[in-house]
Design a protein around this motif. Structure first.
Motif, mmCIF file in Angstrom:
data_model
loop_
_atom_site.group_PDB
_atom_site.id
_atom_site.type_symbol
_atom_site.label_atom_id
_atom_site.label_comp_id
_atom_site.label_asym_id
_atom_site.label_seq_id
_atom_site.Cartn_x
_atom_site.Cartn_y
_atom_site.Cartn_z
ATOM 1 N N ALA A 153 0.831 -1.207 0.000
ATOM 2 C CA ALA A 153 0.000 0.000 0.000
ATOM 3 C C ALA A 153 0.866 1.259 0.000
ATOM 4 N N LEU A 154 1.983 1.203 0.712
ATOM 5 C CA LEU A 154 2.881 2.361 0.751
ATOM 6 C C LEU A 154 3.592 2.536 -0.592
ATOM 7 N N GLU A 155 3.880 1.434 -1.259
ATOM 8 C CA GLU A 155 4.467 1.515 -2.604
ATOM 9 C C GLU A 155 3.491 2.184 -3.571
ATOM 10 N N ALA A 156 2.201 1.897 -3.391
ATOM 11 C CA ALA A 156 1.179 2.537 -4.230
ATOM 12 C C ALA A 156 1.155 4.043 -3.976
ATOM 13 N N ILE A 157 1.336 4.438 -2.727
ATOM 14 C CA ILE A 157 1.397 5.864 -2.394
ATOM 15 C C ILE A 157 2.631 6.498 -3.022
ATOM 16 N N GLN A 158 3.737 5.768 -3.002
ATOM 17 C CA GLN A 158 4.968 6.303 -3.596
ATOM 18 C C GLN A 158 4.787 6.574 -5.090
ATOM 19 N N ARG A 159 4.076 5.679 -5.770
ATOM 20 C CA ARG A 159 3.853 5.868 -7.209
ATOM 21 C C ARG A 159 3.016 7.113 -7.493
ATOM 22 N N GLU A 160 2.175 7.477 -6.536
ATOM 23 C CA GLU A 160 1.312 8.652 -6.705
ATOM 24 C C GLU A 160 1.663 9.722 -5.676
ATOM 25 N N ALA A 161 2.936 9.780 -5.305
ATOM 26 C CA ALA A 161 3.369 10.682 -4.229
ATOM 27 C C ALA A 161 2.974 12.143 -4.450
ATOM 28 N N PRO A 162 3.162 12.712 -5.645
ATOM 29 C CA PRO A 162 2.767 14.117 -5.839
ATOM 30 C C PRO A 162 1.277 14.343 -5.596
ATOM 31 N N LEU A 163 0.468 13.362 -5.982
ATOM 32 C CA LEU A 163 -0.980 13.465 -5.785
ATOM 33 C C LEU A 163 -1.325 13.488 -4.296
ATOM 34 N N VAL A 164 -0.702 12.604 -3.537
ATOM 35 C CA VAL A 164 -0.961 12.538 -2.094
ATOM 36 C C VAL A 164 -0.421 13.786 -1.402
ATOM 37 N N LEU A 220 0.094 13.373 3.641
ATOM 38 C CA LEU A 220 1.332 12.601 3.787
ATOM 39 C C LEU A 220 1.662 12.389 5.260
ATOM 40 N N ALA A 221 1.432 13.408 6.055
ATOM 41 C CA ALA A 221 1.697 13.287 7.492
ATOM 42 C C ALA A 221 0.841 12.179 8.095
ATOM 43 N N ARG A 222 -0.408 12.090 7.633
ATOM 44 C CA ARG A 222 -1.295 11.023 8.112
ATOM 45 C C ARG A 222 -0.770 9.658 7.686
ATOM 46 N N ALA A 223 -0.319 9.558 6.435
ATOM 47 C CA ALA A 223 0.236 8.297 5.936
ATOM 48 C C ALA A 223 1.475 7.903 6.736
ATOM 49 N N PHE A 224 2.337 8.877 6.993
ATOM 50 C CA PHE A 224 3.570 8.597 7.732
ATOM 51 C C PHE A 224 3.271 8.192 9.176
ATOM 52 N N LEU A 264 10.862 3.252 2.785
ATOM 53 C CA LEU A 264 9.880 3.781 1.835
ATOM 54 C C LEU A 264 9.382 5.152 2.272
ATOM 55 N N ARG A 265 9.078 5.267 3.549
ATOM 56 C CA ARG A 265 8.622 6.552 4.098
ATOM 57 C C ARG A 265 9.639 7.647 3.809
ATOM 58 N N ASP A 266 10.908 7.345 4.074
ATOM 59 C CA ASP A 266 11.962 8.341 3.870
ATOM 60 C C ASP A 266 12.136 8.684 2.388
ATOM 61 N N GLU A 267 11.980 7.677 1.527
ATOM 62 C CA GLU A 267 12.075 7.925 0.082
ATOM 63 C C GLU A 267 10.970 8.876 -0.374
ATOM 64 N N ILE A 268 9.759 8.622 0.097
ATOM 65 C CA ILE A 268 8.616 9.456 -0.290
ATOM 66 C C ILE A 268 8.806 10.885 0.212
ATOM 67 N N VAL A 304 14.362 -7.859 2.439
ATOM 68 C CA VAL A 304 14.062 -6.487 2.035
ATOM 69 C C VAL A 304 14.173 -6.368 0.522
ATOM 70 N N ALA A 305 13.275 -5.611 -0.080
ATOM 71 C CA ALA A 305 13.325 -5.404 -1.532
ATOM 72 C C ALA A 305 14.662 -4.784 -1.919
ATOM 73 N N ALA A 306 15.224 -5.274 -3.014
ATOM 74 C CA ALA A 306 16.549 -4.821 -3.452
ATOM 75 C C ALA A 306 16.614 -3.312 -3.647
ATOM 76 N N ALA A 307 15.513 -2.731 -4.094
ATOM 77 C CA ALA A 307 15.499 -1.295 -4.384
ATOM 78 C C ALA A 307 15.727 -0.442 -3.142
ATOM 79 N N ARG A 308 15.498 -1.019 -1.960
ATOM 80 C CA ARG A 308 15.629 -0.227 -0.733
ATOM 81 C C ARG A 308 16.873 -0.574 0.091
ATOM 82 N N LEU A 309 17.677 -1.486 -0.419
ATOM 83 C CA LEU A 309 18.868 -1.897 0.325
ATOM 84 C C LEU A 309 19.866 -0.754 0.505
ATOM 85 N N LYS A 310 20.056 0.041 -0.526
ATOM 86 C CA LYS A 310 21.046 1.123 -0.464
ATOM 87 C C LYS A 310 20.756 2.065 0.699
ATOM 88 N N ARG A 311 19.508 2.498 0.797
ATOM 89 C CA ARG A 311 19.143 3.428 1.868
ATOM 90 C C ARG A 311 19.319 2.784 3.243
#
Length: 351
Positions: free
Chosen positions: A189-200, A207-211, A235-239, A274-281
């Motif tokens: 669900a948070l990944e879905a928010i990330q895809r539409e981050a500008p909209l949220v 966003l504060a509520r989501a976080f 994910l939260r920090d990325e968004i 953990v998903a590979a995309a988030r390992l760096k962070r």
């Protein structure tokens, strides 16, 4: 009050309250029976106290008036359960052309929420052919999530919820996050928010509520499922970074470094989930998490982590001028046969 019943009331045969009840089961009215499904009253015999109902599962059912009033429930003509009797063809067409509308109408009959099992019972085999129902539902489920009109749970035991028409798409995404129950569902669900981050982010405070939802979930998962806690926080920090809304994260919100400290001792297993995309962070949080010991901590997972993780660890150590420590570790680990296949593959490729 139905004219036939009004005559009985005027003659003193029945009371006005009883007359009102009888009028609700007059010919042309719709009733629901737990066993027979929806039905339409075709005729009644007030003198003998009988009524005939064409139910979805039994046509021409004759019942006593008293029993019919006790065992059936009145429904409106536009109720899907009634339409399955009177407008089945139209419902089948709707299932094909606008399944989202069909599901929304069906849920509305249950007061804006119903389980998937209840939905199946209403539509499978009647409105949608049983043989093609599974395929139809998978396609419809995707359309429902895209439309945001209905909140679709990941568990069958959780209800489908019809959203208020005033709910915006950004709010719908945050609602999905709030209603997600499993750790994986929350991450999704948070990944879905990330895809539409500008909209949220465009809606003040959303966003504060989501976080806040994420923070609460991450704290609960910190000891039980550190991998999911790490993913949620990363994910939260990325968004927050993408939307430039770092201030939407509460000051006392859990941090990656804190979760890593809790997970210490089982880091390699947790990081492999953990998903590979988030390992760096997450790996970048090792220095603040472990201070002077961070190099040893990150090298302890080097031989046990995925290929993406191996590459990210090497990059991080290079950026921090700790390449010598990596090379020394590799030499010792090779002599002890202590490296996994992913780290060995990386060494063959890069060294």
């Amino acid at each position: 009050m139905h004219p036939d019943v009004a005559k009985l009331v005027e003659a003193g045969r029945v009371s006005a309250p009883v007359g009102e009840k009888l009028s609700k089961i007059a010919p042309g009215s719709y009733r629901i029976h737990k066993g027979f499904g929806g039905g339409v009253v075709t005729e009644w015999d007030l003198f003998n106290g009988k009524v005939t109902i064409d139910f979805e599962k039994e046509k021409g059912k004759v019942m006593g008036l008293k029993l019919a009033l006790e065992k059936t429930e009145a429904v409106e003509e536009n109720d899907v359960r009634a339409q399955k009797v009177s407008q089945l063809g139209e419902l089948k067409e709707l299932a094909e052309k606008d399944p989202v509308e069909l599901v929304a109408r069906t849920i509305e009959t249950r007061g804006a929420n119903m389980t998937m099992d209840q939905l199946d019972a209403e539509l499978c085999g009647s409105v949608v052919e049983e043989s093609g129902y599974k395929k139809w539902w998978e396609k419809t489920k995707k359309a429902l999530r895209e439309s945001k009109r209905v909140s679709v749970p990941t568990k069958r035991t959780d209800p489908l919820v019809l959203r208020d028409e005033s709910t915006g798409p950004g709010e719908a995404l945050v609602d999905d996050l709030d209603q997600a129950r499993s750790p994986k569902a929350r991450v999704k669900a948070l990944e879905a928010i990330q895809r539409e981050a500008p909209l949220v982010a465009a809606t003040e405070g959303l966003l504060a509520r989501a976080f806040e939802i994420v923070n609460d979930a991450a704290l609960k998962l910190m000891k039980l499922a550190p991998a999911q806690s790490l993913e949620l926080i990363a994910l939260r920090d990325e968004i927050a970074q993408e939307t430039k809304q770092d201030d939407a994260i509460a000051v006392d919100a859990p941090k990656l470094a804190e979760v890593l400290q809790v997970a210490d001792g089982n880091l390699s297993e947790d990081l492999n989930h953990v998903a590979a995309a988030r390992l760096k962070r997450i790996l970048e949080a090792f220095p603040p998490a472990f201070g002077d010991d961070w190099v040893g901590k990150v090298l302890s997972v080097f031989g046990k982590i995925s290929s993406r993780g191996v590459s990210e660890i090497a990059k991080l150590l290079g950026e921090k001028d700790e390449t010598k420590a990596l090379n020394d570790h590799i030499k010792v680990a090779l002599s002890r046969h202590a490296l996994g296949p992913d780290s060995l593959a990386w060494i063959c490729r890069e060294r």
